[in-house]
Write a protein that holds these residues in place. Structure first.
Motif, short mmCIF file in Angstrom:
data_model
loop_
_atom_site.label_atom_id
_atom_site.label_comp_id
_atom_site.label_asym_id
_atom_site.label_seq_id
_atom_site.Cartn_x
_atom_site.Cartn_y
_atom_site.Cartn_z
N PHE A 106 0.87 -1.17 0.00
CA PHE A 106 0.00 0.00 0.00
C PHE A 106 0.91 1.22 0.00
CE2 PHE A 106 -2.27 3.44 2.00
CZ PHE A 106 -3.51 3.39 1.41
N HIS A 107 0.75 2.07 -1.00
CA HIS A 107 1.55 3.29 -1.12
C HIS A 107 0.63 4.49 -1.16
CE1 HIS A 107 4.13 0.09 -2.70
NE2 HIS A 107 5.11 0.80 -2.20
N MET A 108 1.01 5.52 -0.43
CA MET A 108 0.20 6.73 -0.38
C MET A 108 1.12 7.94 -0.35
SD MET A 108 -2.73 7.67 2.43
CE MET A 108 -1.66 7.27 3.80
N ARG A 109 0.78 8.94 -1.11
CA ARG A 109 1.58 10.15 -1.22
C ARG A 109 0.68 11.36 -0.96
NH1 ARG A 109 5.81 9.21 -2.81
NH2 ARG A 109 5.19 7.42 -4.01
N THR A 110 1.24 12.37 -0.31
CA THR A 110 0.47 13.57 0.00
C THR A 110 1.38 14.79 0.08
OG1 THR A 110 -1.20 14.49 1.51
CG2 THR A 110 0.61 13.25 2.51
N ASN A 111 0.80 15.94 0.28
CA ASN A 111 1.54 17.21 0.43
C ASN A 111 2.51 17.42 -0.72
OD1 ASN A 111 0.17 16.90 2.81
ND2 ASN A 111 1.80 17.69 4.08
N HIS A 112 2.02 17.29 -1.94
CA HIS A 112 2.85 17.47 -3.13
C HIS A 112 3.28 18.93 -3.26
CE1 HIS A 112 0.32 13.95 -4.03
NE2 HIS A 112 1.33 13.53 -4.77
N ALA A 113 4.56 19.18 -3.26
CA ALA A 113 5.12 20.51 -3.55
C ALA A 113 5.67 20.42 -4.97
CB ALA A 113 6.21 20.86 -2.55
N ARG A 124 8.28 17.30 -4.49
CA ARG A 124 8.66 16.76 -3.19
C ARG A 124 7.35 16.44 -2.49
NH1 ARG A 124 12.87 16.20 0.35
NH2 ARG A 124 12.41 16.57 2.53
N SER A 125 7.27 15.25 -1.92
CA SER A 125 6.03 14.85 -1.25
C SER A 125 6.33 13.99 -0.04
CB SER A 125 5.12 14.09 -2.23
OG SER A 125 5.77 12.94 -2.72
N LYS A 126 5.34 13.88 0.81
CA LYS A 126 5.41 12.95 1.93
C LYS A 126 4.78 11.66 1.47
CE LYS A 126 5.24 16.37 5.60
NZ LYS A 126 4.52 16.83 6.79
N GLY A 127 5.31 10.54 1.97
CA GLY A 127 4.75 9.27 1.55
C GLY A 127 4.75 8.25 2.67
N TYR A 128 3.88 7.30 2.51
CA TYR A 128 3.76 6.18 3.43
C TYR A 128 3.66 4.92 2.57
CZ TYR A 128 1.53 2.69 6.37
OH TYR A 128 1.24 1.52 7.03
N ALA A 129 4.29 3.87 3.02
CA ALA A 129 4.20 2.60 2.32
C ALA A 129 4.26 1.46 3.32
CB ALA A 129 5.35 2.46 1.32
N PHE A 130 3.52 0.40 3.02
CA PHE A 130 3.71 -0.82 3.79
C PHE A 130 3.77 -2.00 2.86
CE2 PHE A 130 0.13 -3.66 3.82
CZ PHE A 130 -1.04 -2.92 3.74
N TRP A 145 7.68 5.77 6.52
CA TRP A 145 7.20 7.12 6.26
C TRP A 145 8.42 7.91 5.79
CZ3 TRP A 145 5.76 4.00 10.13
CH2 TRP A 145 4.41 3.87 10.45
N GLY A 146 8.26 8.72 4.77
CA GLY A 146 9.42 9.46 4.30
C GLY A 146 9.06 10.59 3.37
N HIS A 147 10.11 11.24 2.91
CA HIS A 147 9.99 12.34 1.95
C HIS A 147 10.54 11.86 0.62
CE1 HIS A 147 9.96 14.36 5.87
NE2 HIS A 147 9.03 15.10 5.28
N TYR A 148 9.73 11.96 -0.41
CA TYR A 148 10.08 11.46 -1.73
C TYR A 148 10.29 12.63 -2.68
CZ TYR A 148 8.49 7.04 0.10
OH TYR A 148 8.35 5.90 0.86
N THR A 149 11.10 12.40 -3.70
CA THR A 149 11.28 13.38 -4.76
C THR A 149 11.10 12.70 -6.11
OG1 THR A 149 13.67 13.06 -4.79
CG2 THR A 149 12.84 14.85 -3.42
#
Length: 185
Positions: A106-113, A124-130, A145-149
């Motif tokens: 399950f991957h989720m991304r939010t707060n897209h800059a 740049r976004s925040k993401g969660y994955a399990f 949980w992390g910051h992705y580019t």
């Protein structure tokens, strides 16, 4: 960053957050460039969300369609080896090997800059994955949980991802085997 073979751990790391390459600061020429064209921001967000959705659905052809032919990948923040430029087929193939039928993700991304500079964009976004693995390897769940580019380029077919990475890990927990284990062939 030219490398034809990405270390296995880097491909596995990529599968957890289908996402740090450094985002370059805009040049003085781009500072004067007009803002994004209508629909660009939503189209770019759709590419990132589409990658995550395709990976979780194990729809590898659809996932591959979101990328340019060669992709800069950098999952060093998760111990995924050095940054490299690889064929997109190799990246997606690695995810396909790691996220086999028994392994749920399950991957989720939010707060897209999102920054758009003509036909190029950086996000740049925040993401969660399990990853959840129903096997007798200990705890079945691993989360991050992390910051992705991402970097994207506009093509005739729309926006495509040309770079993906995990810039930083805010937190990870669980059994690493739930995301790194691949059964023997």
């Amino acid at each position: 960053m030219e490398n034809s073979e990405l270390p296995r751990r880097a491909l596995v790391a990529g599968a957890i957050g289908v996402a740090g390459v450094a985002v370059a600061a805009p040049s003085s020429a781009s500072a004067a460039a007009p803002g994004p064209a209508p629909g660009d921001l939503e189209a770019i967000r759709s590419v990132l969300d589409g990658i995550d959705d395709a990976v979780d659905a194990k729809d590898w052809a659809r996932c591959r369609a979101y990328f340019t032919d060669r992709v800069d990948v950098d999952f060093a923040a998760l111990g995924g080896g050095p940054a490299a430029r690889i064929p997109a087929d190799e990246l997606v193939g690695g995810w396909e090997r790691n996220l086999y039928a028994e392994k749920a993700s399950f991957h989720m991304r939010t707060n897209h800059a999102i920054t758009v500079d003509g036909d190029r964009a950086s996000v740049r976004s925040k993401g969660y994955a399990f990853n959840r693995l129903a096997r007798p390897l200990g705890d079945a769940l691993w989360e991050v949980w992390g910051h992705y580019t991402h970097r994207l380029v506009r093509t005739r077919g729309g926006w495509r991802c040309t770079a993906i990475g995990l810039a930083s890990v805010a937190h990870a927990r669980g059994n690493e085997l739930a995301w790194t284990y691949v059964p023997p062939e």
